[in-house]
Design a protein around this motif. Structure first.
Motif, short mmCIF file in Angstrom:
data_model
loop_
_atom_site.label_atom_id
_atom_site.label_comp_id
_atom_site.label_asym_id
_atom_site.label_seq_id
_atom_site.Cartn_x
_atom_site.Cartn_y
_atom_site.Cartn_z
N LEU A 173 0.81 -1.22 0.00
CA LEU A 173 0.00 0.00 0.00
C LEU A 173 0.84 1.27 0.00
O LEU A 173 0.47 2.27 -0.61
N GLN A 174 1.96 1.25 0.71
CA GLN A 174 2.84 2.41 0.84
C GLN A 174 4.30 1.93 0.80
O GLN A 174 4.93 1.80 1.85
N PRO A 175 4.83 1.67 -0.37
CA PRO A 175 6.18 1.09 -0.47
C PRO A 175 7.26 1.86 0.30
O PRO A 175 8.18 1.25 0.83
N ASP A 176 7.16 3.16 0.37
CA ASP A 176 8.18 3.94 1.08
C ASP A 176 8.17 3.70 2.58
O ASP A 176 9.14 4.02 3.26
N SER A 177 7.08 3.13 3.10
CA SER A 177 6.98 2.92 4.55
C SER A 177 7.91 1.83 5.07
O SER A 177 8.13 1.71 6.27
N ILE A 178 8.49 1.05 4.17
CA ILE A 178 9.40 -0.02 4.62
C ILE A 178 10.78 0.13 4.01
O ILE A 178 11.42 -0.84 3.63
N SER A 179 11.25 1.36 3.95
CA SER A 179 12.55 1.61 3.32
C SER A 179 13.74 1.39 4.25
O SER A 179 14.87 1.37 3.80
N ALA A 180 13.49 1.18 5.54
CA ALA A 180 14.59 0.92 6.47
C ALA A 180 15.26 -0.40 6.12
O ALA A 180 14.64 -1.29 5.53
N PRO A 181 16.53 -0.56 6.49
CA PRO A 181 17.21 -1.84 6.22
C PRO A 181 16.49 -3.01 6.91
O PRO A 181 15.97 -2.85 8.02
N PRO A 182 16.48 -4.17 6.28
CA PRO A 182 15.83 -5.35 6.88
C PRO A 182 16.34 -5.64 8.29
O PRO A 182 15.57 -6.06 9.16
N GLU A 183 17.63 -5.42 8.52
CA GLU A 183 18.22 -5.69 9.84
C GLU A 183 17.58 -4.83 10.92
O GLU A 183 17.44 -5.27 12.06
N ARG A 184 17.18 -3.61 10.56
CA ARG A 184 16.53 -2.72 11.54
C ARG A 184 15.16 -3.26 11.92
O ARG A 184 14.78 -3.26 13.08
N PHE A 185 14.41 -3.74 10.94
CA PHE A 185 13.11 -4.34 11.23
C PHE A 185 13.28 -5.57 12.12
O PHE A 185 12.53 -5.78 13.07
N ALA A 186 14.28 -6.39 11.80
CA ALA A 186 14.54 -7.59 12.60
C ALA A 186 14.89 -7.22 14.03
O ALA A 186 14.40 -7.83 14.99
N GLU A 187 15.73 -6.21 14.19
CA GLU A 187 16.13 -5.77 15.52
C GLU A 187 14.92 -5.29 16.34
O GLU A 187 14.72 -5.70 17.48
N LEU A 188 14.10 -4.45 15.73
CA LEU A 188 12.93 -3.93 16.44
C LEU A 188 11.95 -5.04 16.82
O LEU A 188 11.45 -5.09 17.94
#
Length: 195
Positions: A173-188
């Motif tokens: 829906l909003q591609p820019d909303s997940i522009s952080a590195p994958p590792e950051r998402f995993a960490e959070l």
């Protein structure tokens, strides 16, 4: 010669699946036309019917087979000699990376969000999805329980999968909303779930 024919038939089927994925993601099930799918695949209508009985048959095959293909390298991260927490972290990173970079994953999310799977033709496919999700939940839950004395592995596994589904929906829906590195998402995610 028969082997070559079988290889050619497999390539033709694969081209139809790719064209179907692209067309269904762009137009949805109702608006997608077999002529357009065949044209994109570079095949005749007869070749289409050699491999699929109708548009609904193709739609279900696209969902089943392309999800399996896209998810195979992601699921591979849950296997191997790494410690459980490292496997789960690698799995989350691979999933986010696929959502960010893999056109087939993005197209599959568009198909999944279209609402087409609620049509009567696809009611049976929902149980397939539940079965796959249940198996993944069990596998993740077992890894979580193996990795320490956290307990409640199934609930924690569900939290991880809900988070990943949210990432996938956000990406569609909003591609820019997940522009952080994958590792950051995993960490959070994992610092909260696997704490």
């Amino acid at each position: 010669m028969a082997r070559r024919t079988a290889e050619e038939a497999a390539k033709t089927r694969d081209a139809i699946l790719d064209a179907g994925l692209q067309t269904f993601a762009e137009l949805g099930f109702a608006a997608a036309q077999l002529e357009e799918i065949a044209k994109r695949a570079g095949v005749t209508r007869g070749a289409f019917y050699h491999h699929f009985t109708n548009k609904a048959d193709l739609y279900l095959a696209v969902l089943r087979e392309r999800w399996a293909k896209v998810m195979a390298p992601v699921l591979d991260e849950l296997r191997g000699p790494k410690k459980p927490k490292a496997k789960i972290r690698a799995f989350v990173c691979a999933f986010v990376r696929a959502v960010q970079r893999e056109p087939a994953m993005q197209a599959l999310m568009q198909m999944s969000l279209s609402g087409d799977t609620n049509l009567p033709e696809f009611h049976g496919s929902l149980s397939d999805k539940r079965d796959v999700l249940d198996a993944l939940t069990r596998d993740l839950g077992a890894l979580i329980d193996e990795g320490g004395r956290l307990g409640d592995g199934i609930t924690r596994a569900r939290a991880i999968l809900i988070f990943l589904n949210g990432i996938a929906v956000s990406a569609a829906l909003q591609p820019d909303s997940i522009s952080a590195p994958p590792e950051r998402f995993a960490e959070l995610l994992l610092d909260g779930v696997l704490r």
